[in-house]
Design a protein around this motif. Sequence first.
Motif, mmCIF file in Angstrom:
data_model
loop_
_atom_site.group_PDB
_atom_site.id
_atom_site.type_symbol
_atom_site.label_atom_id
_atom_site.label_comp_id
_atom_site.label_asym_id
_atom_site.label_seq_id
_atom_site.Cartn_x
_atom_site.Cartn_y
_atom_site.Cartn_z
ATOM 1 N N TYR A 168 18.238 -104.066 25.956
ATOM 2 C CA TYR A 168 19.476 -103.321 25.740
ATOM 3 C C TYR A 168 19.624 -102.201 26.769
ATOM 4 O O TYR A 168 20.684 -101.604 26.888
ATOM 5 N N PHE A 169 18.541 -101.881 27.490
ATOM 6 C CA PHE A 169 18.549 -100.786 28.451
ATOM 7 C C PHE A 169 18.965 -101.275 29.837
ATOM 8 O O PHE A 169 18.654 -102.413 30.231
ATOM 9 N N GLY A 218 27.556 -107.437 23.719
ATOM 10 C CA GLY A 218 27.866 -106.118 24.255
ATOM 11 C C GLY A 218 28.853 -105.365 23.390
ATOM 12 O O GLY A 218 28.741 -104.156 23.201
ATOM 13 N N HIS A 219 29.832 -106.075 22.829
ATOM 14 C CA HIS A 219 30.800 -105.438 21.931
ATOM 15 C C HIS A 219 30.110 -104.956 20.654
ATOM 16 O O HIS A 219 30.443 -103.901 20.111
ATOM 17 N N ASP A 226 25.975 -106.621 31.903
ATOM 18 C CA ASP A 226 26.135 -107.086 33.273
ATOM 19 C C ASP A 226 24.926 -106.780 34.150
ATOM 20 O O ASP A 226 24.543 -107.589 34.989
ATOM 21 N N GLU A 227 24.338 -105.599 33.971
ATOM 22 C CA GLU A 227 23.224 -105.200 34.836
ATOM 23 C C GLU A 227 21.984 -104.821 34.024
ATOM 24 O O GLU A 227 21.229 -103.934 34.407
ATOM 25 N N ARG A 228 21.765 -105.526 32.933
ATOM 26 C CA ARG A 228 20.657 -105.162 32.051
ATOM 27 C C ARG A 228 19.551 -106.201 31.984
ATOM 28 O O ARG A 228 18.473 -105.912 31.482
ATOM 29 N N LEU A 229 19.806 -107.402 32.468
ATOM 30 C CA LEU A 229 18.825 -108.471 32.352
ATOM 31 C C LEU A 229 18.199 -108.793 33.710
ATOM 32 O O LEU A 229 18.871 -108.794 34.735
ATOM 33 N N PHE A 230 16.908 -109.099 33.683
ATOM 34 C CA PHE A 230 16.239 -109.569 34.886
ATOM 35 C C PHE A 230 16.645 -111.013 35.163
ATOM 36 O O PHE A 230 16.920 -111.776 34.249
ATOM 37 N N GLU A 231 16.647 -111.377 36.442
ATOM 38 C CA GLU A 231 16.928 -112.768 36.786
ATOM 39 C C GLU A 231 15.751 -113.661 36.415
ATOM 40 O O GLU A 231 15.930 -114.757 35.885
ATOM 41 N N LEU A 232 14.538 -113.193 36.678
ATOM 42 C CA LEU A 232 13.322 -113.960 36.458
ATOM 43 C C LEU A 232 12.331 -113.157 35.629
ATOM 44 O O LEU A 232 12.297 -111.922 35.720
ATOM 45 N N VAL A 233 11.504 -113.839 34.860
ATOM 46 C CA VAL A 233 10.428 -113.158 34.134
ATOM 47 C C VAL A 233 9.475 -112.515 35.137
ATOM 48 O O VAL A 233 8.964 -111.412 34.912
ATOM 49 N N ASP A 234 9.238 -113.185 36.266
ATOM 50 C CA ASP A 234 8.368 -112.608 37.302
ATOM 51 C C ASP A 234 8.921 -111.284 37.813
ATOM 52 O O ASP A 234 8.161 -110.372 38.157
ATOM 53 N N ASP A 235 10.243 -111.160 37.879
ATOM 54 C CA ASP A 235 10.855 -109.896 38.294
ATOM 55 C C ASP A 235 10.501 -108.787 37.309
ATOM 56 O O ASP A 235 10.195 -107.649 37.699
ATOM 57 N N ALA A 236 10.536 -109.117 36.016
ATOM 58 C CA ALA A 236 10.196 -108.137 34.982
ATOM 59 C C ALA A 236 8.741 -107.729 35.091
ATOM 60 O O ALA A 236 8.402 -106.539 34.943
ATOM 61 N N CYS A 237 7.861 -108.680 35.363
ATOM 62 C CA CYS A 237 6.434 -108.366 35.492
ATOM 63 C C CYS A 237 6.191 -107.443 36.685
ATOM 64 O O CYS A 237 5.415 -106.477 36.582
ATOM 65 N N ARG A 238 6.835 -107.732 37.801
ATOM 66 C CA ARG A 238 6.690 -106.859 38.973
ATOM 67 C C ARG A 238 7.247 -105.468 38.681
ATOM 68 O O ARG A 238 6.683 -104.446 39.123
#
Length: 277
Positions: A168-169, A218-219, A226-238
Amino acid sequence: MKPAKGNQRIAVPAYFTSRAWVEADFGHAHLFDTRRGRLLFKALEPLFHLFGFLGPAVRLHNEYLFVRHYAFEERLRQLLPSCIVEIGAGLSPRGIAFACADPDLRYIEVDLPNMVAAKRRTLGSFQTPPNYFLGTADLLAQDLIDSLPEMPRPGDHVVVVTEGVTDYFNMSEKRTAFHNICSLLRAQGGGHYLLEIYAREHFPNLPLVTPTFLRALGHVVGRSFDERLFELVDDACRFLIDCGFDTATELDLAELNTSIYQPPVEDCTFRIVEAVV
């Protein structure tokens, strides 16, 4: 007390999940079975079936929700912590259930003031176990550690949990939250952090499904995704490592799911991640 910075409206999904935990028969879930939760669950469940043609992620939404909760609990049982700190616990029964099952475990549970007040109201006269601590704290506040209702003890094996919280962040808020959790664990000499990641790589490959679902959510919670989710799980880990964790890895969801619910893992929109200090 400083005003909470977190999103007060995120409490809305907490009522839905409180009923979901009852439906899945999680321990002590009946304590948090509210009229509001029942109405939300009853209203939304037919919609998941109605739009089930969009794919398993929609049709089996509730089963995936149950699996998420089971997976967190299975990993906690594997880690055998002496202290669990759950941030943004909502109306989850996990803290009371775990504390009742193991008197040597200390379970510290925090959320924003409105959610904690709701939880205390639903508990009513129920006598919580002495090793369960409920209080208010804001994951995005600088004084997160100092505001905990109870501190882990020196030498505790600490595991921090956030379930249904950090996606949500926005990215700046994520950085603050992860830094705060990392600082908490480092102050205790290390520990584990469990969270789930809804990366876009695991969303249905249908042009209208993802934006429509995210717009609707979102409602509900009052924030655009729009800008709250990572594209990849690997992105989140990094990202977690960049926030100070030593390691961050995706866990095997199939191995963690010991429940009777076995929806296809390949269609699941979240993954469980473990970060270590």
